[in-house]
Design a protein around this motif. Structure first.
Motif, short mmCIF file in Angstrom:
data_model
loop_
_atom_site.label_atom_id
_atom_site.label_comp_id
_atom_site.label_asym_id
_atom_site.label_seq_id
_atom_site.Cartn_x
_atom_site.Cartn_y
_atom_site.Cartn_z
N GLN A 3 0.72 -1.09 0.23
CA GLN A 3 -0.30 -0.02 0.08
C GLN A 3 0.78 0.77 0.10
O GLN A 3 1.56 1.25 1.01
N ILE A 4 0.88 2.17 -1.09
CA ILE A 4 1.45 3.61 -1.08
C ILE A 4 0.48 4.45 -0.58
O ILE A 4 0.36 4.79 -1.29
N SER A 5 1.07 5.33 0.17
CA SER A 5 -0.17 6.05 0.67
C SER A 5 0.66 7.85 0.79
O SER A 5 -0.13 8.57 0.30
N GLU A 6 2.06 7.69 0.04
CA GLU A 6 2.54 9.28 -0.39
C GLU A 6 3.66 8.50 -2.42
O GLU A 6 3.20 7.93 -2.73
#
Length: 104
Positions: A3-6
């Motif tokens: 999961q990539i939040s940025e």
């Protein structure tokens, strides 16, 4: 799943890729290569440099798969047609050729 939040930079991504098992790295490389080929073929098609069939060939997929890829990206297929008047004239000429000759 990651999961990539940025936004991720290449500098951050490369170490993660290097930690993957060799088989998974190879699968990722192949997937990226295929996606790049498809993107390049789509670009050539959109710019009118190649036909739909040739673009599919360059992407390494069937023409119908290429059409599906275009649709998935919201890209319309380019279709060139004659004007309505030109089509009516051709239809009229064809009908004239098929009329029975009463003199026979």
């Amino acid at each position: 799943m990651i999961q990539i939040s940025e936004p991720i930079t290449l500098e951050k991504l490369l170490p993660l890729i290097q930690k993957l098992p060799k088989v998974e790295r190879e699968q990722l490389r192949k997937s990226l290569e295929e996606e790049s080929q498809l993107d390049a073929a789509i670009l050539l098609y959109q710019e009118g440099e190649v036909t739909l069939g040739r673009a599919a060939e360059l992407a390494g997929i069937h023409r119908f798969e290429f059409e599906e890829a275009l649709a998935a990206r919201g890209i319309w297929k380019i279709v060139e047609v004659d004007s309505a008047e030109a089509s009516k004239a051709r239809i009229s000429a064809i009908k004239h050729l098929h009329k029975p000759n009463p003199n026979k």
